[in-house]
Motif scaffolding. Sequence first.
Motif, PDB file in Angstrom:
ATOM      1  N   VAL A  92       0.959  -1.155   0.120  1.00  0.00           N
ATOM      2  CA  VAL A  92      -0.024  -0.062   0.011  1.00  0.00           C
ATOM      3  C   VAL A  92       1.006   1.254  -0.138  1.00  0.00           C
ATOM      4  CG1 VAL A  92      -2.013  -1.039   1.081  1.00  0.00           C
ATOM      5  CG2 VAL A  92      -0.046   0.139   2.673  1.00  0.00           C
ATOM      6  N   ALA A  93       0.261   2.367  -0.220  1.00  0.00           N
ATOM      7  CA  ALA A  93       1.066   3.633  -0.724  1.00  0.00           C
ATOM      8  C   ALA A  93       0.151   4.697  -0.290  1.00  0.00           C
ATOM      9  CB  ALA A  93       1.639   3.723  -1.701  1.00  0.00           C
ATOM     10  N   ILE A  94       0.665   5.856   0.366  1.00  0.00           N
ATOM     11  CA  ILE A  94       0.325   7.092   0.574  1.00  0.00           C
ATOM     12  C   ILE A  94       1.076   8.006  -0.205  1.00  0.00           C
ATOM     13  CG2 ILE A  94      -0.459   8.964   2.172  1.00  0.00           C
ATOM     14  CD1 ILE A  94      -0.682   7.070   4.375  1.00  0.00           C
ATOM     15  N   SER A  95       0.544   8.698  -1.075  1.00  0.00           N
ATOM     16  CA  SER A  95       1.336   9.537  -2.043  1.00  0.00           C
ATOM     17  C   SER A  95       0.631  11.005  -2.129  1.00  0.00           C
ATOM     18  CB  SER A  95       1.514   8.879  -3.436  1.00  0.00           C
ATOM     19  OG  SER A  95       2.337   9.571  -4.233  1.00  0.00           O
ATOM     20  N   CYS A  96       1.352  12.044  -2.003  1.00  0.00           N
ATOM     21  CA  CYS A  96       0.937  13.300  -2.038  1.00  0.00           C
ATOM     22  C   CYS A  96       0.649  13.435  -3.583  1.00  0.00           C
ATOM     23  CB  CYS A  96       1.833  14.323  -1.545  1.00  0.00           C
ATOM     24  SG  CYS A  96       1.424  16.099  -1.646  1.00  0.00           S
ATOM     25  N   LEU A  97      -0.433  14.196  -3.775  1.00  0.00           N
ATOM     26  CA  LEU A  97      -0.742  14.406  -5.241  1.00  0.00           C
ATOM     27  C   LEU A  97      -0.166  15.641  -5.866  1.00  0.00           C
ATOM     28  CD1 LEU A  97      -4.659  13.934  -4.725  1.00  0.00           C
ATOM     29  CD2 LEU A  97      -3.122  12.110  -6.127  1.00  0.00           C
ATOM     30  N   PHE A  98       0.534  16.461  -5.077  1.00  0.00           N
ATOM     31  CA  PHE A  98       1.097  17.665  -5.355  1.00  0.00           C
ATOM     32  C   PHE A  98       2.603  17.620  -5.608  1.00  0.00           C
ATOM     33  CE2 PHE A  98      -3.071  18.531  -3.556  1.00  0.00           C
ATOM     34  CZ  PHE A  98      -3.586  19.074  -4.808  1.00  0.00           C
TER      35      PHE A  98
END
Length: 252
Positions: A92-98
């Motif tokens: 799984v990942a948490i990735s900033c969209l900016f």
Amino acid sequence: MRTFRHAKLMASTLRTLLAERGASIGHAESLEIVARQFGLRNWNILAARIAAAERQETPAALPKGWSIAGTTPGNYAIGLDAAQSSRTEKIVAISCLFSSDDPDAARIQNGFGTLMQAVDARPFIGKRLRFSALLKTRDVPGHATIWMRVDDKAPDTILFDNLMSRPANGALTGTSDWTARQIVFQIPEDADSLHYGLLLTGMGTVWAKTVRLEVVDDNTPPTATRQHYERQRRVRRVIEGGPQNLDFSDIA
């Protein structure tokens, strides 16, 4: 009505209108002009904004039993990373969209997103519990970490650790390969709910795999001592049946 999502079409229209008036500009230059019209420094920033909007419309698959939370979860893509996962191992990942050069970077750095579970803590009372995972990061100026929290019936928080105050083996920053991190609690008698998950503050990306929640013996020292966080009173929300789908294999 056209928005920033129509930037390429607007750039093409601009080139056509200028050509009709005897002026000629290149495609790249027209994109830069459109970006300035939206108050942005350059086309790269506008392109990142467009990509972020498209990713928000097609969120990542969410593992069953897990939920998304945080101060600004809308700034992140949170869930299964299909490109990193394999048939036998889910990541799984948490990735900033900016991007880091976004004009709102300072504001975005103050927020965080988390992938988490909340379960009944009472079956673990009197036991020493370890939450652990392997983490990998890319371009994280803030913190990438795991966290765990215990609330009483109020519910007030009575135990909390997110690794951020540790001088060693703490939260990750920058870019790193797979790194083991763990949190250990002695679950007290008045524990009511248990909360844990993966956390990213600010920008960048964190990946997680090999997540474990397990009882350990007394030779494993706790990583946090009991405290009382009365100002952080929360609503009690737990999933039935205890911890589940820690390997992320079941997708909602």
